[in-house]
Design an enzyme around this catalytic site. Sequence first.
Site, PDB file in Angstrom:
ATOM      1  N   SER A 197       0.846  -1.189   0.000  1.00 53.20           N
ATOM      2  CA  SER A 197       0.000   0.000   0.000  1.00 53.20           C
ATOM      3  C   SER A 197       0.878   1.235   0.000  1.00 53.20           C
ATOM      4  CB  SER A 197      -0.887   0.031   1.248  1.00 53.20           C
ATOM      5  OG  SER A 197      -0.113   0.360   2.404  1.00 53.20           O
ATOM      6  N   ASP A 198       0.307   2.365  -0.424  1.00 55.82           N
ATOM      7  CA  ASP A 198       0.936   3.634  -0.121  1.00 55.82           C
ATOM      8  C   ASP A 198       0.779   3.857   1.382  1.00 55.82           C
ATOM      9  OD1 ASP A 198       2.168   6.101  -0.293  1.00 55.82           O
ATOM     10  OD2 ASP A 198       0.987   6.759  -2.016  1.00 55.82           O
ATOM     11  N   TRP A 199       1.535   4.772   1.916  1.00 57.17           N
ATOM     12  CA  TRP A 199       1.564   4.961   3.367  1.00 57.17           C
ATOM     13  C   TRP A 199       0.207   5.458   3.878  1.00 57.17           C
ATOM     14  CZ3 TRP A 199       5.221   2.528   1.649  1.00 57.17           C
ATOM     15  CH2 TRP A 199       6.367   2.204   2.357  1.00 57.17           C
ATOM     16  N   PHE A 200      -0.401   4.657   4.728  1.00 58.59           N
ATOM     17  CA  PHE A 200      -1.752   4.881   5.267  1.00 58.59           C
ATOM     18  C   PHE A 200      -2.813   4.752   4.171  1.00 58.59           C
ATOM     19  CE2 PHE A 200       1.192   7.454   7.849  1.00 58.59           C
ATOM     20  CZ  PHE A 200       1.038   6.827   9.074  1.00 58.59           C
ATOM     21  N   GLY A 201      -2.483   4.049   3.095  1.00 52.22           N
ATOM     22  CA  GLY A 201      -3.403   3.889   1.983  1.00 52.22           C
ATOM     23  C   GLY A 201      -4.106   2.551   1.966  1.00 52.22           C
TER      24      GLY A 201
END
Length: 857
Positions: free
Chosen positions: A247-251
């Site tokens: 995932s993207d960060w916090f995604g």
Amino acid sequence: MGISTTQTTREHSSVSQLTTKQQQQELDVEHVLTQLTLEEKISLTAGKDFWHTVPVPRLNIPSIRLSDGPNGVRGTCFFDAVPSTCLPCGTGLGATFDKDLLQRVGGLLADECRAKGAHMLLGPTINIPRAPLGGRGFESYSEDPYLAGILAGHYVQGVEEKGIVACLKHFACNDQEDQRMAFNAIVTERALREIYLVPFQIALKHCQAGAVMTAYNQINGTHAAENEHILKDILRGEWAWDGLVTSDWFGTYSTTEAIKAGLDLEMPGPSRWRGEALMHAVTANKVKKTELDARVRAVLGLVNSGIRSGIPENAPELHLDRPEDRALAREVAAQSQVLLKNEENILPLKKDKRIAVIGPNSKIATISGGGSASLTPYYTVTPFEGITSKASAGVDWAQGVYSHQSLPTISKHMQTVDGRKGFTVKLYNDPPEAQHREMLEERVLTDSNVLFAGFNRQDLAYIWYADAEGIFTAPESGLYDFGLAVYGTARLYIDDELIVDNVENQRAGPTFIGCGTVEETGTKELVAGEQYKIFLRWASAESSTRPKPDGVVLFGHGGFRIAGCKRLDFEASIKDAADLARTVDQVVLFTGLSGEWESEGQDRPHMNLPPGNDDLIRAVLDANPNTVVVVQSGTPVAMPWADQAKAIVQAWFGGNETGNGIADVLYGDVNPSGKLPLTMPRRLQDNPAYINYRCEGGRTLYGEDIYVGYRWYENVEIAPLFPFGHGLSYTSFKTTDLQVTQSESSSLNITCQVANVGARAGAQVVQVYIAAPKSRYVGRPVKELKGFSKAFLEAGETKEVNISIDLVQATSYWDEIEDQWCSEAGTYMIMVGDSSAAKNFLEAEVTVTKTTHWLGL
């Protein structure tokens, strides 16, 4: 996470000092899967902290380190980081049109990863800038998916042939910052396939990147991180790719859906979705054990890649900064320059003639855009420094106007109380009014823009505090504006006088990747040479009572930005610059944007240069019509003075060596060979996404469909300011003798002769476009780039250029009825030129004898 290694390691080292021996045997993945407990399996599918995966020591599973980013390797800290090489931004790399150079760039970044102890590089960024205003448009290579994919493939090859995992991002349609975690990209399947997925498809065909990062946004109603269509059906199904999806960060937005769709790794840690929630989902049979095993298998594959790299677990972060790296960074900075105009051969400049250097970007080094691409460089070279190092006659300077959005940071004018460069920061858990306040840590920082992301001492309180203190020496006398932006709360004092209060009544702003406030300001009269005590009282993010901003990623514990400069009278300063321009034969004016204006977390509201810049440019051009205008930006800016200017250079954000790279081109030590990877419109209203950009009611309609970039301008017959693929040289080229041969295997071989008919050595980019016949079934662009090659030639030299194209792929469109690619039978035009708007294309016809449907890479 504890204190980052960047906080304790400051030794200078060559990468050769890092161990290259394998620290352990590779894991037998299938055997390890049988040994892992359910709890351990779940733990492996999320990060341990901001930059590391979870280790399982009992089974000799080490932690793997990931690091940003596409134009340099930051390491594990946004602040007080070990420095690294910063290369030109993505659009600058795209402008080189140079596959071999991009592969060398990848190799350098792989070496930087080794120095920083990183096993995986979070790059390249290959999204499509569908409009000029995207905050991260500078990170991407091109509006054209073929160019982006080919360059990305070579970049990835350069990274991975040195044992580092490259991570293609952001999959997919991550093309705006407005409501970036929430917006729903409504896009036809045809546009998705032909424009937004093609860069990934081409890159993976060229070189099987070990990882792919999902985008924040939704695609047709489902977030990318849980979108089975793009992750399961296309990426792993049609393309048969078997790497790691992170995932993207916090995604990450779900537990069961993301696991089932194929999201292997949730970042960062500790997990929000995959602890007890995933345990419950597995035990309740919402997630099959085989589905969990598939996710764990991919993570273990990444671990094996890390083991093969020989980079130790939790390695110290070290300096690299080799002479050959500096030389490559300078070469890339120069090769990225695009000569847009050069009437009357004003360029190159003469070193033995006096020169006036003017403009807001002249004495600052605009090395990168903001956000994930930003990093601490080993050093920087400003345009003024680059020119001064070459000029043998006098160099005069005038500011003209400022270009900053927020006030400039005050770091370079700061020293500690005991005389060291920078300022001190002391960390506390106790508030300032506490009777017995115990200091946790003290540091000396040299950058007054501080973001506490990737920093996670285990002993920090829910709300913690920092005091920053230093001595500011005023460079000039006058009234100074001081600014304070925070992610948290803070007050700024000068000589114990409260200057800025950013605690109460806070206003949301673009700082700190959209998490911070607007810059609040105050003023103070200062005397040149006098020293003033700067003192900041700051409290972490949770101390703020303002509502959390919608649609942004909340990074880290908070941050602060201390800034200030002497107030400038633009009208008087513009007059001074124009007066100077009248006195010299050579003038170069530096204008443009910076990482403030182009940054992750915010889109630009317009294409205009910062206030006052156009007035300055017009005044200086009126005073000296031979002024060279150099624009530093990652994406197009409005140039209402373009017809008046005789010479314009697009210089992008050029990395460490930006000033030297620009000076090399301006003085002719390097012949410019860059080509525009983006169309530059005359007006914002002309761009294809003008009506449909930004989030409205939770969605963004990709209404231009497949007509992105030059495809749009040609289809609607709007002449841009400068077309895609455009770029001039100090020499002249002639392309002749086009030969097209077609094999039975559908391979198309295109050859032509390129002659350098000028007096200087230089390089020409041969661009191959294909124009499809009119179809009964779908609309097609006027033409599309399907091949290119860069040829370096001495003066008078002629070379044969060969470009091979897969005719079936190059002639295909996405058939939404058959749900497959379709190469339609018919006669296609091969068009060879030096830009998408070349005056004299060489043309030849080829025939596709039968219609073919196909799937795959």
